[in-house]
Design an enzyme around this catalytic site. Structure first.
Site, PDB file in Angstrom:
ATOM      1  N   HIS A  93       4.492   1.182  10.304  1.00  0.00           N
ATOM      2  CA  HIS A  93       5.748   1.880  10.078  1.00  0.00           C
ATOM      3  C   HIS A  93       6.349   2.236  11.430  1.00  0.00           C
ATOM      4  CE1 HIS A  93       8.613   4.924   8.635  1.00  0.00           C
ATOM      5  NE2 HIS A  93       8.435   4.437   7.429  1.00  0.00           N
ATOM      6  N   ASP A  95       5.569   1.413   1.156  1.00  0.00           N
ATOM      7  CA  ASP A  95       6.290   0.300   0.551  1.00  0.00           C
ATOM      8  C   ASP A  95       5.340  -0.736  -0.043  1.00  0.00           C
ATOM      9  OD1 ASP A  95       8.971   1.153   1.258  1.00  0.00           O
ATOM     10  OD2 ASP A  95       8.408   0.724   3.318  1.00  0.00           O
TER      11      ASP A  95
END
Length: 436
Positions: A313, A371
């Site tokens: 991320h 995600d």
């Protein structure tokens, strides 16, 4: 530049340029890094800063969300995301983000009652949907319909009145699940399903998505809990691209429906809200478990251009604090639905096992992020990939509205106006057309 502090005085940072020296206040928040207030930089030194993407610039004061990417910390109003996702309803989180505190029982009852009473859409909005093609992307319909709400609620344009702001906030948060579900139903050619007052926020959305007029939809508590967590985990994420877009649009005095529509448009980009959809596309491209080793080899080859989607991320340099909760939720959903032989889901689980033990990814702290798991959950629940970003927007509307309210109510708020480093042509004379 150097920092200093005179006894009893505020800390300052000193910057020298072309023989001139200026001091700038150093500001400290409750948590996080200090920031240097450079608002007087052009006046003092005749220059301004260059920060493409604003990655190193604090654009506002905010009391809503705090992130420490190095330590994997995400707080909403001081509460850890893990505690909220495990223990709170999404309605409690909405109240928290809007008001700064968790509601007591009376406040919760009153708040949920008000929220429920705003879930219906104006009947003419049904006609609005008929103007879209059946194969239109749900995000296109969502963006257009949310922006169009301003035509139905013109009172929201007078944002100087606090009651108008609060009413617009409730309307947006309450109606976004109905609009989102209707984009899905419209794309299928099925009857649009109205919200029910006997269901909570997450249950209502699932009902509007999957109910058919010919048969009732039974709420599965495991799936409802999973949706509740998904909404909480995506509710706000500090000053990201879409949130900054909402604030920037709001700084002009635009009505809140236009501001949230701008946020939806920003979220639509694949670099922002489309990450969980990209995970599913990656898995489809890999195809089978046997192809994973070759795929991993390509990922490690920097010249291949192949990326491992759903891992790592930009903000979290350690681990995504939302991912552990989402992982737990993922396995709960798969167990509840008895999914054991879906090739794509099996492939995802196998890829996760390999990636979290491979030294290459461990050293680079490329852990599965929120995600990766949310994409698997949504697919298992029967939600198509075209709706993934819509789900993201549905959850994030609460954060956008909270950020918009905070921005509008901040004293001395100015219109956003970034600077630029001009690299174009220098002044030159115009040449008449006949001489060119």
């Amino acid at each position: 530049m150097s920092a200093s502090q005179n006894e009893g005085k505020q800390r300052t940072a000193t910057l020298s340029l072309d023989g001139k020296t200026a001091e700038f206040p150093v500001l400290s928040g409750t948590l996080g890094q200090d920031v240097i207030d450079i608002r007087t930089l052009p006046a003092q030194l005749g220059a301004f800063t260059f920060d493409p993407g604003y990655g190193e610039t604090a654009s506002c004061n905010s009391k809503i969300t705090f992130i420490d990417g190095d330590k994997g910390i995400l707080l909403h109003r001081g509460y850890s995301i893990a505690e909220l996702a495990e223990n709170a309803t999404f309605e409690e989180v909405i109240y928290l983000l809007l008001n700064g505190e968790l509601p007591d029982q009376n406040e919760y009852k009153k708040f949920t009652h008000t929220l429920t009473n705003h879930t219906l859409l104006h009947e003419q909005i049904r006609n609005f949907f008929n103007g879209f093609r059946r194969d239109a992307h749900p995000m296109a319909m969502l963006c257009g319909t949310v922006g169009a709400l301003a035509a139905f609620y013109p009172d929201a344009g007078d944002i100087a009145i606090k009651a108008n702001r609060q009413l617009a906030a409730m309307r947006l948060i309450a109606k976004i699940p109905t609009i989102a579900a209707w984009t899905y139903k419209y794309s299928l050619g099925e009857a649009l399903i109205y919200p029910r007052n006997d269901l909570n926020y997450a249950e209502n959305f699932l009902s509007m998505m999957f109910t058919r007029v010919s048969e009732p939809y039974k709420i599965n508590p495991v799936l409802a809990r999973a949706m509740n967590r998904i909404l909480i985990l995506h509710a706000d994420h500090e000053q990201n691209a879409s949130t900054s877009t909402v604030r920037m649009a709001g700084s002009t005095g635009a009505n809140p429906f236009a501001c949230i529509s701008a946020g939806i448009a920003a979220l639509w980009g694949p670099a922002h809200g489309g990450a969980n959809e990209a995970v599913l596309k990656m898995l489809e491209k890999i195809g089978t478990k046997e192809n994973i080793p070759a795929f991993i080899k390509q990922v490690k080859d920097k010249t291949s251009g192949v990326k491992l989607m759903g891992f790592g991320h930009r903000v979290y340099k350690n681990f995504d604090p939302r991912a552990k909760i989402m992982q737990k939720t993922c396995y709960e959903v798969l167990d509840e639905l008895g999914i054991r032989n879906d090739p794509l889901l099996d492939l995802a689980i196998e890829l996760e096992k390999i990636a979290v033990t491979d030294e290459y990814f461990v050293q680079r702290k490329l852990y599965p992020n929120v995600d990766f798991y949310s994409g698997i959950i949504l697919k298992a629940m029967g939600i198509p990939t075209s709706m993934f970003t819509v789900l993201f927007a549905l959850a994030r509307t609460t954060g956008w509205v909270s950020q918009w309210l905070e921005m509008v109510e901040e004293p001395g708020q100015r219109i956003s106006r970034p600077r630029q480093l001009y690299t174009g042509a220098a002044p030159r004379a115009f040449v008449p057309f006949s001489e060119r």
